[in-house]
Design an enzyme around this catalytic site. Structure first.
Site, PDB file in Angstrom:
ATOM      1  N   ASP A   1      -2.968   6.377  10.637  1.00  0.00           N
ATOM      2  CA  ASP A   1      -3.134   5.721  11.923  1.00  0.00           C
ATOM      3  C   ASP A   1      -2.708   6.615  13.078  1.00  0.00           C
ATOM      4  O   ASP A   1      -1.823   7.441  12.941  1.00  0.00           O
ATOM      5  CB  ASP A   1      -2.320   4.431  11.934  1.00  0.00           C
ATOM      6  CG  ASP A   1      -2.879   3.459  10.920  1.00  0.00           C
ATOM      7  OD1 ASP A   1      -4.092   3.497  10.691  1.00  0.00           O
ATOM      8  OD2 ASP A   1      -2.096   2.680  10.364  1.00  0.00           O
TER       9      ASP A   1
ATOM     10  N   LYS B   1       0.847  -1.209   0.000  1.00  0.00           N
ATOM     11  CA  LYS B   1       0.000   0.000   0.000  1.00  0.00           C
ATOM     12  C   LYS B   1       0.870   1.242   0.000  1.00  0.00           C
ATOM     13  O   LYS B   1       0.544   2.238  -0.619  1.00  0.00           O
ATOM     14  CB  LYS B   1      -0.962  -0.042   1.196  1.00  0.00           C
ATOM     15  CG  LYS B   1      -0.650   0.905   2.346  1.00  0.00           C
ATOM     16  CD  LYS B   1      -1.765   0.991   3.343  1.00  0.00           C
ATOM     17  CE  LYS B   1      -1.338   1.452   4.720  1.00  0.00           C
ATOM     18  NZ  LYS B   1      -0.504   2.625   4.847  1.00  0.00           N
ATOM     19  N   ASN B   2       2.005   1.164   0.722  1.00  0.00           N
ATOM     20  CA  ASN B   2       2.836   2.366   0.851  1.00  0.00           C
ATOM     21  C   ASN B   2       3.675   2.644  -0.393  1.00  0.00           C
ATOM     22  O   ASN B   2       4.290   3.700  -0.486  1.00  0.00           O
ATOM     23  CB  ASN B   2       3.728   2.263   2.099  1.00  0.00           C
ATOM     24  CG  ASN B   2       2.896   2.353   3.368  1.00  0.00           C
ATOM     25  OD1 ASN B   2       1.722   2.717   3.311  1.00  0.00           O
ATOM     26  ND2 ASN B   2       3.478   2.011   4.496  1.00  0.00           N
TER      27      ASN B   2
ATOM     28  N   ARG C   1      -2.687   9.403   4.576  1.00  0.00           N
ATOM     29  CA  ARG C   1      -1.589  10.383   4.514  1.00  0.00           C
ATOM     30  C   ARG C   1      -1.372  10.920   3.101  1.00  0.00           C
ATOM     31  O   ARG C   1      -0.473  11.743   2.880  1.00  0.00           O
ATOM     32  CB  ARG C   1      -0.262   9.727   4.948  1.00  0.00           C
ATOM     33  CG  ARG C   1      -0.272   9.011   6.259  1.00  0.00           C
ATOM     34  CD  ARG C   1      -0.354   9.887   7.448  1.00  0.00           C
ATOM     35  NE  ARG C   1       0.717  10.850   7.588  1.00  0.00           N
ATOM     36  CZ  ARG C   1       0.656  11.893   8.408  1.00  0.00           C
ATOM     37  NH1 ARG C   1      -0.435  12.128   9.119  1.00  0.00           N
ATOM     38  NH2 ARG C   1       1.671  12.731   8.498  1.00  0.00           N
TER      39      ARG C   1
ATOM     40  N   ASP D   1       7.007  -0.871  11.197  1.00  0.00           N
ATOM     41  CA  ASP D   1       5.780  -1.619  10.881  1.00  0.00           C
ATOM     42  C   ASP D   1       5.951  -3.134  11.081  1.00  0.00           C
ATOM     43  O   ASP D   1       5.025  -3.892  10.859  1.00  0.00           O
ATOM     44  CB  ASP D   1       5.364  -1.354   9.427  1.00  0.00           C
ATOM     45  CG  ASP D   1       5.244   0.118   9.132  1.00  0.00           C
ATOM     46  OD1 ASP D   1       4.164   0.672   9.291  1.00  0.00           O
ATOM     47  OD2 ASP D   1       6.267   0.719   8.756  1.00  0.00           O
TER      48      ASP D   1
ATOM     49  N   VAL E   1      10.722   5.425  15.881  1.00  0.00           N
ATOM     50  CA  VAL E   1      10.255   6.182  14.703  1.00  0.00           C
ATOM     51  C   VAL E   1       9.008   7.011  15.046  1.00  0.00           C
ATOM     52  O   VAL E   1       8.940   8.202  14.742  1.00  0.00           O
ATOM     53  CB  VAL E   1      10.003   5.237  13.508  1.00  0.00           C
ATOM     54  CG1 VAL E   1       9.519   6.031  12.300  1.00  0.00           C
ATOM     55  CG2 VAL E   1      11.271   4.464  13.164  1.00  0.00           C
TER      56      VAL E   1
HETATM   57  N1  EPU Z   1       7.684  13.718  11.005  1.00  0.00           N
HETATM   58  C1  EPU Z   1       7.666  15.029  11.458  1.00  0.00           C
HETATM   59  N2  EPU Z   1       7.245  15.998  10.575  1.00  0.00           N
HETATM   60  C2  EPU Z   1       6.873  15.701   9.303  1.00  0.00           C
HETATM   61  C3  EPU Z   1       6.900  14.357   8.850  1.00  0.00           C
HETATM   62  C4  EPU Z   1       7.307  13.376   9.739  1.00  0.00           C
HETATM   63  O1  EPU Z   1       8.008  15.323  12.606  1.00  0.00           O
HETATM   64  O2  EPU Z   1       6.499  16.640   8.559  1.00  0.00           O
HETATM   65  C5  EPU Z   1       8.098  12.657  11.951  1.00  0.00           C
HETATM   66  C6  EPU Z   1       6.923  11.738  12.314  1.00  0.00           C
HETATM   67  O3  EPU Z   1       6.117  12.269  13.319  1.00  0.00           O
HETATM   68  C7  EPU Z   1       7.650  10.458  12.730  1.00  0.00           C
HETATM   69  C8  EPU Z   1       8.870  10.454  11.819  1.00  0.00           C
HETATM   70  O4  EPU Z   1       9.017  11.796  11.330  1.00  0.00           O
HETATM   71  O5  EPU Z   1       8.059  10.551  14.067  1.00  0.00           O
HETATM   72  C9  EPU Z   1       8.779   9.494  10.673  1.00  0.00           C
HETATM   73  O6  EPU Z   1       7.598   9.722   9.927  1.00  0.00           O
HETATM   74  P1  EPU Z   1       7.541   9.476   8.354  1.00  0.00           P
HETATM   75  O7  EPU Z   1       7.242  10.778   7.697  1.00  0.00           O
HETATM   76  O8  EPU Z   1       8.751   8.733   7.930  1.00  0.00           O
HETATM   77  O9  EPU Z   1       6.286   8.534   8.230  1.00  0.00           O
HETATM   78  P2  EPU Z   1       5.107   8.622   7.184  1.00  0.00           P
HETATM   79  O10 EPU Z   1       5.623   9.010   5.854  1.00  0.00           O
HETATM   80  O11 EPU Z   1       3.977   9.394   7.773  1.00  0.00           O
HETATM   81  C10 EPU Z   1       5.322   6.191   6.277  1.00  0.00           C
HETATM   82  C11 EPU Z   1       4.392   5.029   6.182  1.00  0.00           C
HETATM   83  C12 EPU Z   1       4.239   4.401   7.558  1.00  0.00           C
HETATM   84  C13 EPU Z   1       5.610   3.942   8.029  1.00  0.00           C
HETATM   85  C14 EPU Z   1       6.549   5.146   8.067  1.00  0.00           C
HETATM   86  C15 EPU Z   1       7.962   4.797   8.464  1.00  0.00           C
HETATM   87  C16 EPU Z   1       2.905   5.656   4.401  1.00  0.00           C
HETATM   88  C17 EPU Z   1       1.553   6.099   3.991  1.00  0.00           C
HETATM   89  N3  EPU Z   1       3.090   5.483   5.696  1.00  0.00           N
HETATM   90  O12 EPU Z   1       4.679   7.110   7.150  1.00  0.00           O
HETATM   91  O13 EPU Z   1       3.404   3.280   7.417  1.00  0.00           O
HETATM   92  O14 EPU Z   1       5.497   3.371   9.298  1.00  0.00           O
HETATM   93  O15 EPU Z   1       6.585   5.773   6.766  1.00  0.00           O
HETATM   94  O16 EPU Z   1       8.501   3.881   7.599  1.00  0.00           O
HETATM   95  O17 EPU Z   1       3.792   5.449   3.579  1.00  0.00           O
HETATM   96  C18 EPU Z   1       1.528   1.956   7.870  1.00  0.00           C
HETATM   97  O18 EPU Z   1       1.597   1.563   6.713  1.00  0.00           O
HETATM   98  O19 EPU Z   1       0.797   1.434   8.727  1.00  0.00           O
HETATM   99  C19 EPU Z   1       2.362   3.072   8.280  1.00  0.00           C
HETATM  100  C20 EPU Z   1       2.110   3.780   9.375  1.00  0.00           C
END
Ligand code: EPU
Length: 441
Positions: free
Chosen positions: A120, A26-27, A96, A308, A330
């Site tokens: 989530d 999905k990601n 997201r 994850d 994370v």
């Molecule tokens: N963060 C910030 N500011 C931002 C963006 C992120 O402080 O503007 C922080 C977050 O709060 C977190 C850290 O940076 O503490 C990492 O967040 P990241 O941006 O890497 O996560 P994401 O892009 O929101 C994606 C996946 C997640 C997966 C993470 C880490 C998608 C839609 N989601 O999230 O997947 O856990 O990367 O690999 O791609 C899931 O599929 O269940 C899921 C949560």
């Protein structure tokens, strides 16, 4: 996808055995779908999973005037002229993806609005890195209570230095940089396999980009991108989860279609717990004939142990002999799901200290981001409301390992990210019966 009023009755059937084929993640697919709107001709994404987030992303693309078609395991995105730069507020909090659409919509439309993103409930999940990156590209960005508005006559290349290697913010910056005028450098960027997959897709579309050592993406903007075709890699997260399903129930599951290279850290963790692995070109099988042992793990950015994977790992730890420690580095709030595991009989304590690994960003905070799990514990069936996609799958594993029936509600969360879980588990021998929610007297 199940109606929110559906529940699943999980009848434990003993050790799970068999093979499951794992499609794309999905990601990765949702980001490919967003990338496709940067092109001036249709794109084809192959090996697509049948998950709720694909349908949701298709609805968002449809709302801005793009066409999305599904043909078996292919998703075809025809961006067309992009009639609107606005993603409707009806999509507020659904996932997201909208924040990733801002840069592409600015390129295609000059003005854009996206509603507040959800996803989530696993921590604060701010969007400041995305917003700051867009401003560096020259966009005027306003963050309101309902969403984010932006405008830009022309975006130019930028130097984006991320405070943390965020997956989403790296993807936002890549999606914006490919059509921006001039060179962009993204420092301290994410290099997760799903980010690289999206970059490979952009390269096929005509983008000029490269990944340099030390988490640095360098992109030379081009004037146009064309549609491309790409087959997604099997989902490393889903693959790990099914290996864990076999091990947690004392069985053995074979996963097909997932690249070993994308699972290497997860597989090492299973090995440290005492699992035996069989790995060849056809697939990966994990079994633990002598039982599982406790482990200490800390989650990290790639190539570390992915955040994850920690939920299925936690269920394995409930079945392993000794004291296990999981340190989540994370997301600040990713242990919300363990309270239900405790209700099912697991012995889990949460701590705000950094246990089981080096001090992380959350040290000296109040975030309870380390878990100590004592095992093995007999798990008992329970009525569980699934809070999120990964926690939901962990409950399925716990329910499959329990000694009596469990009833799971909120199962649409699981279907948001896992490909046809009822069919996959049926192949492995688990008895899951969909039912309607019990009505209140
Ligand atoms: N963060 C910030 N500011 C931002 C963006 C992120 O402080 O503007 C922080 C977050 O709060 C977190 C850290 O940076 O503490 C990492 O967040 P990241 O941006 O890497 O996560 P994401 O892009 O929101 C994606 C996946 C997640 C997966 C993470 C880490 C998608 C839609 N989601 O999230 O997947 O856990 O990367 O690999 O791609 C899931 O599929 O269940 C899921 C949560």
């Amino acid at each position: 996808m199940s109606d929110p009023a559906t529940c699943w009755r999980v009848h434990p059937t003993g050790p799970l055995h068999g093979e499951v084929r794992i499609p794309g993640s999905k990601n990765a697919i949702t980001k490919h779908m967003v990338a496709a709107i940067l092109a001036d001709s249709p794109s084809v994404i192959d090996n697509a999973p049948d998950v709720g987030d694909v349908a949701l992303t298709a609805e968002m693309l449809h709302a801005i005037g793009a066409e999305v078609m599904s043909e078996g395991s292919r998703v075809i995105v025809d961006p067309g002229p992009i009639a609107s730069g606005s993603v409707p507020e009806a999509f507020t909090g659904r996932n997201r993806i909208p924040i990733l659409m801002l840069g592409p919509l600015l390129h295609r439309h000059g003005e854009a609005f996206v509603p507040m993103v959800g996803g989530d409930d696993i921590g604060g999940r701010p969007i400041d890195f995305h917003v700051n990156a867009l401003r560096a590209f020259g966009a005027e960005v306003e963050v309101g209570t309902g969403g984010v508005s932006a405008k830009a006559a022309r975006l130019h290349g930028a130097r984006v230095s991320l405070p943390y290697p965020s997956v989403g913010a790296t993807e936002s910056a890549l999606l914006t940089a490919v059509l921006a005028e001039g060179r962009t450098v993204i420092e301290n960027a994410a290099i997760e396999p799903e980010v690289v997959e999206m970059a490979l897709f952009l390269q096929r579309m005509g983008a000029r980009l490269e990944l340099q050592p030390n988490r640095r993406w360098v992109i030379e903007g081009v004037d146009r991108l064309h549609g491309a075709t790409r087959r997604l890699a099997g989902d490393r997260l889903e693959g790990f989860s099914y290996l864990a399903a076999g091990l947690a129930t004392g069985g053995a599951v074979t996963i097909r279609g997932v690249d070993q290279a994308n699972l290497v850290t997860g597989l090492s963790a299973l090995r440290r717990m005492g699992a035996t692995l069989e790995i060849d070109e056809e697939g990966i099988t994990a079994r633990a004939p002598s039982g599982l042992q406790a482990i200490a793990v800390h989650t990290d950015t790639h190539p570390g142990f992915m955040t994850d994977w920690q939920q299925p790992l936690a269920v394995l730890c409930t079945q392993a002999a000794g004291l296990s420690v999981i340190h989540e580095t994370v997301f600040d709030g990713r242990f919300g799901y363990v309270s239900c595991l405790s209700e099912m009989g697991a012995a889990i304590e949460l701590y705000d200290q950094c246990l089981g690994g080096p001090a992380c960003r959350f040290h000296e905070s109040n975030y309870r981001h380390s878990a100590v799990i004592s095992g093995p514990s007999a798990l008992h069936g329970a009525a569980i409301d699934v809070p999120d996609v990964r926690g939901g799958f962990a409950y399925l594993l716990a329910a499959a390992s329990a000694d009596s029936e469990s009833i799971l509600t909120g199962v649409h969360h699981i279907e948001r990210g896992y490909h046809r879980p009822l069919r996959q588990f049926a192949v492995l021998g688990l008895d899951i019966t969909p039912d309607s929610l019990p009505t209140r007297e």
